[in-house]
Design an enzyme around this catalytic site. Sequence first.
Site, short mmCIF file in Angstrom:
data_model
loop_
_atom_site.label_atom_id
_atom_site.label_comp_id
_atom_site.label_asym_id
_atom_site.label_seq_id
_atom_site.Cartn_x
_atom_site.Cartn_y
_atom_site.Cartn_z
N ARG A 1 13.19 3.55 2.92
CA ARG A 1 12.71 4.00 4.11
C ARG A 1 13.55 3.38 5.37
O ARG A 1 13.72 1.97 5.37
CB ARG A 1 11.32 3.67 4.26
N HIS B 1 9.80 -0.89 1.44
CA HIS B 1 10.45 0.29 1.53
C HIS B 1 12.07 0.19 1.89
O HIS B 1 13.01 0.77 1.41
CB HIS B 1 9.98 1.30 2.03
N ASP C 1 6.86 5.26 -3.59
CA ASP C 1 5.32 5.86 -3.65
C ASP C 1 5.35 6.95 -4.28
O ASP C 1 5.99 8.01 -3.98
CB ASP C 1 5.09 6.09 -2.00
N GLU D 1 -2.55 -0.50 -2.47
CA GLU D 1 -2.32 0.89 -2.56
C GLU D 1 -1.91 1.34 -4.12
O GLU D 1 -1.19 0.92 -4.77
CB GLU D 1 -1.20 1.27 -1.71
N HIS E 1 1.79 2.62 -4.75
CA HIS E 1 3.06 1.85 -4.09
C HIS E 1 3.36 0.73 -5.34
O HIS E 1 2.77 -0.05 -5.64
CB HIS E 1 2.55 1.18 -3.06
#
Length: 260
Positions: free
Chosen positions: A125, A170, A177, A235, A238
């Site tokens: 990301r 990320h 993910d 999560e 993740h």
Amino acid sequence: MINKFSDDWCKAKFRMLTVAMLISTGFGCCQVADVDNSGETAGATVTQNVKLSSDSSGFVLLSEAVPDAILEIRYYSTYNFVGDRIDGYEEPLAFLTKEAASALKNVSDELITKGYRLKIFDAYRPQKAVTHFMNWALDENDVRMKKYFYPELDKKVLFPQGYIAEHSGHSRGSTVDLTLFDMTTEKEVDMGGTFDYFGELSHPDYRNITEEQYKNRMLLREVMLKHGFKPLVEEWWHFTLADEPYPDTYFTFPINSNSL
């Protein structure tokens, strides 16, 4: 009498704006806590140096490294908690560090023997995407996607509670993910909750779901752990490579065909 929550929220706004200015002006290092934008609070109380880098030489295209994976890059679309395409996602591609991609290939190979494929929602990301999240968090009136992704929460708590933060794991390039895709039913496996849902339902060990849904979460978790990834307690989707190659570097290059 000072309202503690309001005071904390003002401090959070100031902190986000300060970091955003550092990023936009090109500073390569700043002091921040290491917190993921979507709940990764491990080490959040420890302040450390954060390095920004535009060097993509240690990354690979995930679709080439793990050709059996299915891609559904949510932040390239408008179906995400913001409701817009996110800055830095210029093509529907996924990048990972070479080390993380190699480990994920081993995960994919094992799951294929069990009748599953990996479905990827997000991988590397860019830092500008995280900044986009921070700017969105400042706009308390933009709640277009609330009923889908954070119906139980007031938007103004997302930053103070760690759902949104200045930096994301990320952006170090070794976090992914993902979910499972059942090759028999030709559908996503039922995990009892959706990707990027902000709330307790997303915790991997949440038990107010069916036994089958819980077993599906544990199958993904067990295979990821077996091949060197560590999970996140908030999560189920993740995972980060435990021995990530760039533990203190956050990358800035955009996601497009020319970046690698």
